[in-house]
Design an enzyme around this catalytic site. Structure first.
Site, PDB file in Angstrom:
ATOM      1  N   ARG A   1     -12.635   4.958 -38.640  1.00  0.00           N
ATOM      2  CA  ARG A   1     -11.821   3.759 -38.931  1.00  0.00           C
ATOM      3  C   ARG A   1     -12.243   3.194 -40.279  1.00  0.00           C
ATOM      4  O   ARG A   1     -13.302   2.572 -40.406  1.00  0.00           O
ATOM      5  CB  ARG A   1     -12.007   2.724 -37.828  1.00  0.00           C
ATOM      6  CG  ARG A   1     -11.257   1.423 -38.105  1.00  0.00           C
ATOM      7  CD  ARG A   1     -11.001   0.593 -36.864  1.00  0.00           C
ATOM      8  NE  ARG A   1     -12.149  -0.098 -36.353  1.00  0.00           N
ATOM      9  CZ  ARG A   1     -12.096  -1.042 -35.385  1.00  0.00           C
ATOM     10  NH1 ARG A   1     -10.912  -1.376 -34.863  1.00  0.00           N
ATOM     11  NH2 ARG A   1     -13.178  -1.615 -34.949  1.00  0.00           N
TER      12      ARG A   1
ATOM     13  N   ASP B   1     -18.614  -8.542 -32.582  1.00  0.00           N
ATOM     14  CA  ASP B   1     -18.369  -7.861 -33.856  1.00  0.00           C
ATOM     15  C   ASP B   1     -17.451  -8.733 -34.697  1.00  0.00           C
ATOM     16  O   ASP B   1     -17.203  -9.900 -34.350  1.00  0.00           O
ATOM     17  CB  ASP B   1     -17.839  -6.440 -33.635  1.00  0.00           C
ATOM     18  CG  ASP B   1     -16.442  -6.426 -33.024  1.00  0.00           C
ATOM     19  OD1 ASP B   1     -15.845  -7.505 -32.852  1.00  0.00           O
ATOM     20  OD2 ASP B   1     -15.944  -5.326 -32.725  1.00  0.00           O
TER      21      ASP B   1
HETATM   22  C1  LIG Z   1     -13.308  -5.481 -31.246  1.00  0.00           C
HETATM   23  C2  LIG Z   1     -13.652  -4.121 -31.656  1.00  0.00           C
HETATM   24  O1  LIG Z   1     -13.304  -3.682 -32.692  1.00  0.00           O
HETATM   25  S1  LIG Z   1     -14.595  -3.143 -30.642  1.00  0.00           S
HETATM   26  C3  LIG Z   1     -15.138  -1.819 -31.693  1.00  0.00           C
HETATM   27  C4  LIG Z   1     -16.093  -2.233 -32.706  1.00  0.00           C
HETATM   28  N1  LIG Z   1     -17.354  -2.650 -32.129  1.00  0.00           N
HETATM   29  C5  LIG Z   1     -18.263  -1.729 -31.786  1.00  0.00           C
HETATM   30  O2  LIG Z   1     -18.023  -0.567 -31.966  1.00  0.00           O
HETATM   31  C6  LIG Z   1     -19.561  -2.182 -31.185  1.00  0.00           C
HETATM   32  C7  LIG Z   1     -20.352  -0.985 -30.726  1.00  0.00           C
HETATM   33  N2  LIG Z   1     -21.536  -1.349 -29.999  1.00  0.00           N
HETATM   34  C8  LIG Z   1     -22.696  -1.646 -30.612  1.00  0.00           C
HETATM   35  O3  LIG Z   1     -22.757  -1.698 -31.816  1.00  0.00           O
HETATM   36  C9  LIG Z   1     -23.893  -1.865 -29.733  1.00  0.00           C
HETATM   37  O4  LIG Z   1     -23.635  -1.477 -28.422  1.00  0.00           O
HETATM   38  C10 LIG Z   1     -24.416  -3.318 -29.707  1.00  0.00           C
HETATM   39  C11 LIG Z   1     -24.831  -3.729 -31.089  1.00  0.00           C
HETATM   40  C12 LIG Z   1     -23.360  -4.249 -29.177  1.00  0.00           C
HETATM   41  C13 LIG Z   1     -25.631  -3.363 -28.778  1.00  0.00           C
HETATM   42  O5  LIG Z   1     -26.554  -2.433 -29.261  1.00  0.00           O
HETATM   43  P1  LIG Z   1     -28.096  -2.512 -28.832  1.00  0.00           P
HETATM   44  O6  LIG Z   1     -28.560  -3.912 -28.961  1.00  0.00           O
HETATM   45  O7  LIG Z   1     -28.843  -1.465 -29.560  1.00  0.00           O
HETATM   46  O8  LIG Z   1     -28.001  -2.168 -27.291  1.00  0.00           O
HETATM   47  P2  LIG Z   1     -29.048  -1.423 -26.370  1.00  0.00           P
HETATM   48  O9  LIG Z   1     -30.446  -1.810 -26.713  1.00  0.00           O
HETATM   49  O10 LIG Z   1     -28.617  -1.627 -24.962  1.00  0.00           O
HETATM   50  O11 LIG Z   1     -28.839   0.099 -26.753  1.00  0.00           O
HETATM   51  C14 LIG Z   1     -29.473   1.149 -26.038  1.00  0.00           C
HETATM   52  C15 LIG Z   1     -29.309   2.417 -26.838  1.00  0.00           C
HETATM   53  O12 LIG Z   1     -27.927   2.754 -26.930  1.00  0.00           O
HETATM   54  C16 LIG Z   1     -27.557   2.892 -28.302  1.00  0.00           C
HETATM   55  N3  LIG Z   1     -26.199   2.369 -28.486  1.00  0.00           N
HETATM   56  C17 LIG Z   1     -25.726   1.176 -28.092  1.00  0.00           C
HETATM   57  N4  LIG Z   1     -24.421   1.077 -28.399  1.00  0.00           N
HETATM   58  C18 LIG Z   1     -24.084   2.237 -29.003  1.00  0.00           C
HETATM   59  C19 LIG Z   1     -22.865   2.723 -29.546  1.00  0.00           C
HETATM   60  N5  LIG Z   1     -21.758   1.992 -29.501  1.00  0.00           N
HETATM   61  N6  LIG Z   1     -22.868   3.940 -30.110  1.00  0.00           N
HETATM   62  C20 LIG Z   1     -24.008   4.685 -30.124  1.00  0.00           C
HETATM   63  N7  LIG Z   1     -25.181   4.280 -29.610  1.00  0.00           N
HETATM   64  C21 LIG Z   1     -25.209   3.065 -29.051  1.00  0.00           C
HETATM   65  C22 LIG Z   1     -28.557   2.070 -29.079  1.00  0.00           C
HETATM   66  O13 LIG Z   1     -28.640   2.525 -30.401  1.00  0.00           O
HETATM   67  C23 LIG Z   1     -29.828   2.294 -28.273  1.00  0.00           C
HETATM   68  O14 LIG Z   1     -30.355   3.541 -28.665  1.00  0.00           O
HETATM   69  P3  LIG Z   1     -31.931   3.927 -28.457  1.00  0.00           P
HETATM   70  O15 LIG Z   1     -32.209   3.783 -26.986  1.00  0.00           O
HETATM   71  O16 LIG Z   1     -31.988   5.334 -28.910  1.00  0.00           O
HETATM   72  O17 LIG Z   1     -32.719   2.986 -29.285  1.00  0.00           O
HETATM   73  O1  LIG Z   2     -10.485  -3.407 -33.029  1.00  0.00           O
HETATM   74  C1  LIG Z   2     -10.353  -3.816 -31.924  1.00  0.00           C
HETATM   75  C2  LIG Z   2     -10.172  -5.182 -31.586  1.00  0.00           C
HETATM   76  O2  LIG Z   2     -10.089  -5.509 -30.393  1.00  0.00           O
HETATM   77  O3  LIG Z   2     -10.104  -5.983 -32.539  1.00  0.00           O
HETATM   78 MG   LIG Z   3     -10.156  -5.039 -34.500  1.00  0.00          MG
END
Ligand SMILES: CC(=O)SCCNC(=O)CCNC(=O)[C@H](O)C(C)(C)COP(=O)(O)OP(=O)(O)OC[C@H]1O[C@@H](n2cnc3c(N)ncnc32)[C@H](O)[C@@H]1OP(=O)(O)O
Ligand SMILES: O=CC(=O)O
Ligand SMILES: [Mg+2]
Length: 541
Positions: free
Chosen positions: A160, A439
């Site tokens: 994206r 986010d």
């Molecule tokens: C509205 C929208 O647009 S939604 C789409 C955009 N938003 C996103 O993509 C958010 C994606 N998610 C994230 O960034 C994360 O889950 C967060 C920041 C919310 C939380 O992350 P953390 O605080 O690290 O959570 P947590 O400690 O439970 O993570 C455990 C493990 O999973 C991993 N992890 C967590 N989320 C993700 C993810 N989305 N992708 C890959 N790995 C992940 C962490 O890196 C961590 O790895 P480790 O054990 O090797 O250190």
């Molecule tokens: O990108 C996704 C959203 O819910 O915003």
């Molecule tokens: Mg969005």
């Protein structure tokens, strides 16, 4: 044309150089020269459309023939985009890239938009991580000795790029910053399209924050140009458009039509959609986030229309993000999984073909729900949802939600907006706060709600209306708590100070500012010193 100086402000050394090759930069520059002016015109059109609109939004009379014509469909899905029952999203940060690739999801959306703070380091090294992933070079060991290795099978990758509104100020043509969308798209196309094709996949994208079918047309022309320039067969690129603005909700058919040779359906970007609704209906005050659920009539109308529109055109309809993250506390973790399960059940029941999760710990839950419904079928596009009829009035029906704001809701929005902006300024585009994934999209909701509540003096449950002074006091109290508990080191204190100033400015504007990320980027990231020290490079292209 072609004689202006190309400058890069920001490091170009070491592994950055593997991404910022003269040929790759030349490709991005060519894209921007070809399409930059149209982007600016369309951004201008957005502004005019918003400021000059007097009537309520409606489906466009000028494109009725596209909506009424039942004969067209989008391109057949690429084989590795046929089954998209569970998609994980996240920034292409190195560790998270490994974790996403090992997550077991069908698709990984590598996100440069809502989940990434667009520091130079994040956007360039994010590209490097994608390239390394395809070259099998992603493995690494942390200083603590934890090993990160990509297991055998990996999900289909979709990227994206940032939205049309954002510039990439570190790359300039004759002093003018290039489009961040074209920067992200161009670098990924240049380095990874061929690599993806060689492994039997392709260059696939998610397109964020579109406001009209003309913006989809621009993307389609960008795709054609890129394919032709790179010698890739036309129609190879696939793209899923997020319907996450209220204006785009009125142009779903038209957006699919513009992109039909490259389309991979639509996604319900619920959080930005809510943000867009607040921005576009400043007069209609929405209650706190937790009360505007996906079953609220105007949200339901939007998702129902999305599924119907997609399936009528043989396109995938992809669900949105249940923005909870699993907690280490078992009770809270169970609650989060139940919430996700419920959300995904609603989506699959409504006809969605797959959905998003924000965390690897949620992949199984989402897959189980879709497995149960779809069985061996890769999707449910055969369910045409001809029963769905959605009117403009239903899409805009936010009247019934008249509000009083609780102190907790007000403090939550203040706290999340402040903490998120501070994290973003420090290079983190997604964070877990109070068990929720925050986010850019969810933070925008908090910020615009505060603006809306202040400017309409919304009553609170403790007797005083919301005001700038009240929010200012809460901001101060939030910062006091953080510093009294020793949570802020010098750097964090500086970022929180910047976040507070930025938020205060955004909340005091007379009209609700379009985006928080744009002024935040221009003030703090576009000239921020990257690590290592910045270099000023002039590139010959
Ligand atoms: C509205 C929208 O647009 S939604 C789409 C955009 N938003 C996103 O993509 C958010 C994606 N998610 C994230 O960034 C994360 O889950 C967060 C920041 C919310 C939380 O992350 P953390 O605080 O690290 O959570 P947590 O400690 O439970 O993570 C455990 C493990 O999973 C991993 N992890 C967590 N989320 C993700 C993810 N989305 N992708 C890959 N790995 C992940 C962490 O890196 C961590 O790895 P480790 O054990 O090797 O250190
Ligand atoms: O990108 C996704 C959203 O819910 O915003
Ligand atoms: Mg969005």
């Amino acid at each position: 044309m072609g004689t202006e100086e190309i400058t890069i402000t920001g490091t170009t050394e070491g592994r950055y150089a593997e991404v910022l090759t003269p040929e790759a930069i030349a490709f991005v520059v060519a894209l921007d020269r070809e399409f930059g002016a149209r982007r600016v015109q369309l951004l201008d059109r957005r502004r005019r459309r918003r400021t000059t609109r007097t009537d309520d939004l409606d489906f466009l009379p000028s494109t009725a023939h596209i909506r009424d014509d039942a004969s067209w469909t989008v391109a057949a899905p690429a084989p590795d985009l046929l089954d998209r029952r569970v998609e994980i999203t996240g920034p292409p940060e190195r560790k998270m890239t490994v974790n996403a690739l090992n997550s077991g999801a069908k698709v990984w959306m590598a996100d440069f938009e809502d989940a990434t703070s667009p520091t130079w380091e994040n956007v360039v090294l994010g590209q490097l991580n994608l390239k390394d992933a395809l070259d099998g070079r992603l493995d690494f060991t942390t200083p603590e000795g934890k090993e990160y290795r990509v297991n055998g099978w990996i999900p289909t990758i979709m990227v994206r790029p940032r939205g049309w509104h954002l510039p990439e100020s570190h790359l300039r043509i004759g002093g003018r910053p290039v489009s961040a969308s074209l920067f992200d798209f161009g670098l990924y196309m240049f380095h990874c399209a061929q690599r993806q094709l060689e492994r039997g996949s392709g260059p696939y994208f998610y397109l964020p924050k579109l406001e009209s079918h003309l913006e989809a047309r621009l993307w389609n022309d960008v795709f054609r140009f890129a394919q032709e320039t790179l010698g890739i067969e036309r129609g190879t690129i696939r793209a899923t458009v997020l319907i996450e603005t209220i204006t785009a909700a009125f142009e779903m058919d038209e957006i699919l039509y513009e992109l039909r040779e490259h389309s991979a359906g639509l996604n319900a970007g619920r959080w930005d959609y809510l943000f867009s609704m607040i921005k576009n209906r400043p007069d209609v005050v929405l209650p706190e986030r937790s009360q505007v659920t996906m079953t609220t009539p105007f949200m339901r109308a939007y998702t129902e229309l999305l599924v119907r529109t997609c399936h009528r055109r043989n396109a995938h309809a992809i669900g949105g993000m249940a923005a909870v993250v699993p907690s280490r506390d078992p009770v809270a973790a169970k609650r989060a999984l139940n919430q996700v399960r419920q959300d995904k059940r609603r989506e699959v029941g409504d006809g969605f073909d797959g959905s998003w999760v924000a965390h690897p710990g949620l992949v199984d839950t989402c897959r189980e729900v879709f497995d149960q419904w779809l069985g061996e079928e890769p999707h449910q596009i055969v369910r045409k949802r001809d029963d769905v009829r959605v009117t403009a009035t239903e899409l805009l029906d936010v009247r019934a939600l008249g509000v009083q704001v609780s102190e907790v809701a007000l403090r939550t929005n203040v706290s999340v907006a402040l903490r998120y902006i501070a994290a973003w300024l420090g290079g983190r585009g997604a964070v877990a706060l109070g068990g929720l994934m925050e986010d850019a999209a969810t933070a925008e909701i908090c910020r615009t709600q505060l603006w809306q509540w202040i400017h309409s003096a919304t009553p609170t449950d403790y007797g005083v209306p919301v005001s700038a002074a009240l929010v200012g006091r809460m901001l101060r109290e939030e910062l006091d708590v953080l510093s009294e508990t020793g949570a802020l080191d010098e750097d964090a204190a500086r970022r929180f100070g910047q976040a507070r100033t930025l938020l205060t400015v955004l909340l005091s504007e007379r009209t609700c500012p379009e985006f928080l990320t744009l002024p935040a980027y221009l003030r703090h990231l576009s000239s921020a010193a990257p690590t290592p020290e910045p270099t000023q490079a002039t590139v010959a292209v």
